[in-house]
Design an enzyme around this catalytic site. Structure first.
Site, PDB file in Angstrom:
ATOM      1  N   HIS A 132      92.360  47.919 -16.381  1.00  0.00           N
ATOM      2  CA  HIS A 132      91.857  46.602 -16.796  1.00  0.00           C
ATOM      3  C   HIS A 132      91.162  46.609 -18.157  1.00  0.00           C
ATOM      4  O   HIS A 132      91.169  45.624 -18.858  1.00  0.00           O
ATOM      5  CB  HIS A 132      90.931  46.011 -15.725  1.00  0.00           C
ATOM      6  CG  HIS A 132      89.714  46.841 -15.445  1.00  0.00           C
ATOM      7  ND1 HIS A 132      89.781  48.061 -14.811  1.00  0.00           N
ATOM      8  CD2 HIS A 132      88.410  46.632 -15.715  1.00  0.00           C
ATOM      9  CE1 HIS A 132      88.562  48.554 -14.707  1.00  0.00           C
ATOM     10  NE2 HIS A 132      87.715  47.710 -15.248  1.00  0.00           N
TER      11      HIS A 132
ATOM     12  N   ALA B 206      71.044  50.230  -8.730  1.00  0.00           N
ATOM     13  CA  ALA B 206      71.106  49.392  -9.936  1.00  0.00           C
ATOM     14  C   ALA B 206      70.351  48.064  -9.777  1.00  0.00           C
ATOM     15  O   ALA B 206      69.650  47.643 -10.685  1.00  0.00           O
ATOM     16  CB  ALA B 206      72.561  49.131 -10.309  1.00  0.00           C
TER      17      ALA B 206
ATOM     18  N   LYS C 288      70.542  47.622 -15.455  1.00  0.00           N
ATOM     19  CA  LYS C 288      70.466  46.406 -14.659  1.00  0.00           C
ATOM     20  C   LYS C 288      68.989  46.078 -14.401  1.00  0.00           C
ATOM     21  O   LYS C 288      68.348  45.508 -15.257  1.00  0.00           O
ATOM     22  CB  LYS C 288      71.255  46.561 -13.349  1.00  0.00           C
ATOM     23  CG  LYS C 288      72.760  46.466 -13.495  1.00  0.00           C
ATOM     24  CD  LYS C 288      73.387  47.699 -14.090  1.00  0.00           C
ATOM     25  CE  LYS C 288      74.885  47.727 -13.996  1.00  0.00           C
ATOM     26  NZ  LYS C 288      75.377  48.972 -13.443  1.00  0.00           N
TER      27      LYS C 288
ATOM     28  N   ASP D 268      72.168  53.977  -4.270  1.00  0.00           N
ATOM     29  CA  ASP D 268      72.668  53.585  -5.592  1.00  0.00           C
ATOM     30  C   ASP D 268      71.927  52.295  -5.926  1.00  0.00           C
ATOM     31  O   ASP D 268      72.168  51.251  -5.334  1.00  0.00           O
ATOM     32  CB  ASP D 268      74.191  53.383  -5.517  1.00  0.00           C
ATOM     33  CG  ASP D 268      74.797  53.048  -6.866  1.00  0.00           C
ATOM     34  OD1 ASP D 268      74.031  52.849  -7.830  1.00  0.00           O
ATOM     35  OD2 ASP D 268      76.031  52.971  -6.956  1.00  0.00           O
TER      36      ASP D 268
ATOM     37  N   PHE E  67      80.578  51.679  -6.033  1.00  0.00           N
ATOM     38  CA  PHE E  67      80.844  51.168  -7.378  1.00  0.00           C
ATOM     39  C   PHE E  67      81.953  52.020  -8.009  1.00  0.00           C
ATOM     40  O   PHE E  67      82.116  53.178  -7.642  1.00  0.00           O
ATOM     41  CB  PHE E  67      79.554  51.252  -8.202  1.00  0.00           C
ATOM     42  CG  PHE E  67      79.704  50.702  -9.585  1.00  0.00           C
ATOM     43  CD1 PHE E  67      79.897  49.343  -9.782  1.00  0.00           C
ATOM     44  CD2 PHE E  67      79.660  51.532 -10.697  1.00  0.00           C
ATOM     45  CE1 PHE E  67      80.043  48.824 -11.060  1.00  0.00           C
ATOM     46  CE2 PHE E  67      79.799  51.019 -11.981  1.00  0.00           C
ATOM     47  CZ  PHE E  67      79.987  49.665 -12.156  1.00  0.00           C
ATOM     48  N   ASP E  68      82.719  51.477  -8.960  1.00  0.00           N
ATOM     49  CA  ASP E  68      83.891  52.235  -9.452  1.00  0.00           C
ATOM     50  C   ASP E  68      83.563  53.602 -10.063  1.00  0.00           C
ATOM     51  O   ASP E  68      84.288  54.551  -9.839  1.00  0.00           O
ATOM     52  CB  ASP E  68      84.841  51.441 -10.372  1.00  0.00           C
ATOM     53  CG  ASP E  68      84.214  50.293 -11.126  1.00  0.00           C
ATOM     54  OD1 ASP E  68      83.054  49.982 -10.817  1.00  0.00           O
ATOM     55  OD2 ASP E  68      84.861  49.715 -11.994  1.00  0.00           O
TER      56      ASP E  68
ATOM     57  N   TYR F 297      60.581  66.941 -28.216  1.00  0.00           N
ATOM     58  CA  TYR F 297      61.738  67.447 -27.460  1.00  0.00           C
ATOM     59  C   TYR F 297      61.374  67.698 -25.999  1.00  0.00           C
ATOM     60  O   TYR F 297      62.108  67.322 -25.089  1.00  0.00           O
ATOM     61  CB  TYR F 297      62.277  68.728 -28.096  1.00  0.00           C
ATOM     62  CG  TYR F 297      63.611  69.132 -27.503  1.00  0.00           C
ATOM     63  CD1 TYR F 297      64.801  68.735 -28.101  1.00  0.00           C
ATOM     64  CD2 TYR F 297      63.670  69.868 -26.315  1.00  0.00           C
ATOM     65  CE1 TYR F 297      66.026  69.067 -27.547  1.00  0.00           C
ATOM     66  CE2 TYR F 297      64.887  70.204 -25.743  1.00  0.00           C
ATOM     67  CZ  TYR F 297      66.064  69.805 -26.365  1.00  0.00           C
ATOM     68  OH  TYR F 297      67.267  70.130 -25.809  1.00  0.00           O
TER      69      TYR F 297
HETATM   70  C1  LIG Z   1      76.429  49.796 -13.161  1.00  0.00           C
HETATM   71  C2  LIG Z   1      76.430  50.516 -11.901  1.00  0.00           C
HETATM   72  C3  LIG Z   1      76.606  51.908 -11.848  1.00  0.00           C
HETATM   73  C4  LIG Z   1      76.881  52.733 -13.081  1.00  0.00           C
HETATM   74  O1  LIG Z   1      75.877  52.639 -14.003  1.00  0.00           O
HETATM   75  P1  LIG Z   1      76.099  52.693 -15.601  1.00  0.00           P
HETATM   76  O2  LIG Z   1      74.730  52.553 -16.133  1.00  0.00           O
HETATM   77  O3  LIG Z   1      77.018  51.564 -15.969  1.00  0.00           O
HETATM   78  O4  LIG Z   1      76.704  54.005 -15.916  1.00  0.00           O
HETATM   79  C5  LIG Z   1      76.555  52.517 -10.619  1.00  0.00           C
HETATM   80  N1  LIG Z   1      76.385  51.813  -9.494  1.00  0.00           N
HETATM   81  C6  LIG Z   1      76.218  50.480  -9.500  1.00  0.00           C
HETATM   82  C7  LIG Z   1      76.012  49.748  -8.215  1.00  0.00           C
HETATM   83  C8  LIG Z   1      76.265  49.778 -10.695  1.00  0.00           C
HETATM   84  O5  LIG Z   1      76.122  48.448 -10.697  1.00  0.00           O
END
Ligand SMILES: *Cc1c(COP(=O)(O)O)cnc(C)c1O
Length: 458
Positions: free
Chosen positions: A449, A216, A257, A214, A124-125, A72
């Site tokens: 969507h 990814a 990613k 950010d 990102f969304d 843990y």
């Molecule tokens: C995928 C992504 C996120 C969110 O990550 P999740 O692992 O899907 O929650 C944030 N920013 C970017 C640029 C992304 O491609």
């Protein structure tokens, strides 16, 4: 004779694919209300819906899974992971989370207050969602070049320094941080140059504003810097990544990613105050700070994934495949966001289905046509995704109407790319005959969507 290019790995385990008939696909797509998110994965032959969490792990990552420590608190897996993050990014404080949006949730819970303004290069969304949910405003400061799909520039994901400075000037004292996304996912996986990262951070710091990266697709971004930016050809991917992170104050990461794991994420920073602040939100939302929503085995696999996916050969294999598919489309004259980015192709549906009116959603129609043609699942990044204007409730037709084809890491071969290209060509060849699109039968008020139900117009 010069030897041709080949993948930097060989295959040890395979997963059978199932083909289907056009008749079956007609039926399945109808049952899915012409929304490919509602298809069962087994009804898909080649899945290009997303590159998130869909990569194939290496034998070394699977071996690490067996070594996972599921304690843990204080698991060896956490320390292995923390050591790797420190080595690659140069950040001392590390908080694991179950995925990227969870990292945003934890960090933004600490940093974002009502009325704040957060500039970024096309948030990102989920990033935008987490800002807006806190009644703050996300302002896009991407360079204008990104909007022209035919324009070939090497770093189309860049920040416009003029736009950024305007936001910083007009909102002095009200900008908790800036979000710098690499690669810039929203505009097509387009990279940001080291020069632009440096200048963006210098500008933000001049106004006393920290920068959160950010991250990814940070490794793909590093690859583009190495191959496109002057002065970086002889640097390793790891050296380039280290330099990128030397300019920023903090990072959030979707490890699904460039971590090449199926689930995972984290926050890392050298700012002790931020770390202490964010930590308090990790515990109730994600779990104790040495696992943060991840299994010990997953932390191990992620540590290994970060290490191997910051090696040049691995990235070259990946980007080469995406560029190979793009070269096929060039051969057939199919228009896409140029030059192709790191993880996906974005087909310009407005330029393909010229006879389908905007109101009938060309990119969604193209997505349906490609699925019917060969069982290939792409996804609409266009007018349906854009949702309605919150005030007028009208559809938003101002942006681009694209069909995205994501390429999973280390999953498909170039033969699959050939199938995708040929299927697209078949649709492209009969594009003039496609005159009707789809109509909305039911939609959710936000992020419609994912669940929208559509009808095919005759
Ligand atoms: C995928 C992504 C996120 C969110 O990550 P999740 O692992 O899907 O929650 C944030 N920013 C970017 C640029 C992304 O491609």
């Amino acid at each position: 004779m010069e030897l041709p290019f080949a993948e930097a790995w060989k295959i040890k385990m395979i997963e059978p694919l199932r083909k289907s008939t056009r008749q079956e696909r007609e039926q399945w797509l109808k049952e899915a209300h012409y929304n490919v998110f509602m298809l069962k994965a087994e009804q898909v032959y080649i899945d290009c819906l997303t590159d998130s969490g869909t990569g194939a792990m290496s034998d070394r990552q699977w071996a690490e899974m067996m070594l996972g420590d599921e304690s843990y608190a204080g698991a060896t897996s956490f320390y292995k992971f923390e050591t790797m993050v420190r080595k690659i990014f140069g950040f001392q404080y590390v908080i694991p989370t179950h995925q990227g949006r969870a990292a945003e949730n934890v960090l933004f819970s600490y940093l974002v207050k009502e009325g704040n303004v957060v500039p970024g290069n096309a948030h990102f969304d989920t990033t935008k969602g987490h800002i807006e949910a806190r009644k703050a405003k996300a302002i896009d400061v991407t360079c204008d070049e990104a909007r022209d799909t035919m324009l070939e520039v090497p770093f189309k994901g860049n920040v416009s320094l003029e736009k950024l400075e305007r936001v910083l000037l007009e909102n002095k004292g009200n900008v908790p941080f800036m979000v710098l996304t690499v690669t810039n996912n929203t505009v097509g996986g387009q990279p940001v140059s080291m020069k632009n990262i440096r200048e963006t951070c210098a500008l933000c710091h001049k106004y006393g504003v920290p920068v959160v990266m950010d991250s990814a697709r940070f490794a793909e971004n590093s690859y583009f810097i190495k191959t496109r930016e002057e002065g970086y050809a002889d640097k390793t991917i790891k050296e380039i990544a280290r330099e990128m992170y030397s300019y920023v104050d903090c990072m959030t990461m979707s490890a699904k990613k460039d971590g090449v794991v199926n689930m995972g994420g984290f926050i890392a920073t050298n700012n002790k105050e931020w770390y202490e602040g964010a930590k308090l939100f990790c515990i109730p939302f994600e779990g104790f700070i040495t696992y943060g929503g991840m299994n010990g085995r997953d932390l191990n696999a992620l540590a290994q994934g970060l290490d191997e996916n910051t090696e040049f050969d691995m990235l070259e294999t990946r980007i080469h495949q995406v560029q190979y598919l793009a070269s096929k489309l060039d051969e057939y004259g199919i228009p896409y966001q140029r030059p192709v980015g790191g993880h996906a192709l974005f087909i310009d549906a407005d330029k393909v289905l010229c006879n389908v009116p905007k109101e009938e959603f060309p990119a969604q129609t193209l997505t349906c046509e490609l699925y019917l043609e060969a069982g290939i699942r792409g996804c609409e990044i266009g007018y349906i995704l854009a949702d309605r204007d919150p005030v007028t409730r009208e559809n938003r037709f101002g942006g681009l109407d694209l069909m995205r084809l994501c390429i999973a890491r280390r999953v498909y071969t170039d033969n699959h790319m050939n199938v995708i290209a040929a299927a697209l060509k078949n649709v492209y060849d009969r594009r003039d005959k496609i005159t009707r699109g789809v109509a909305i039968e039911w939609e959710a008020p936000l992020m419609r969507h994912f669940t929208v139900q559509l009808r095919r117009l005759e």
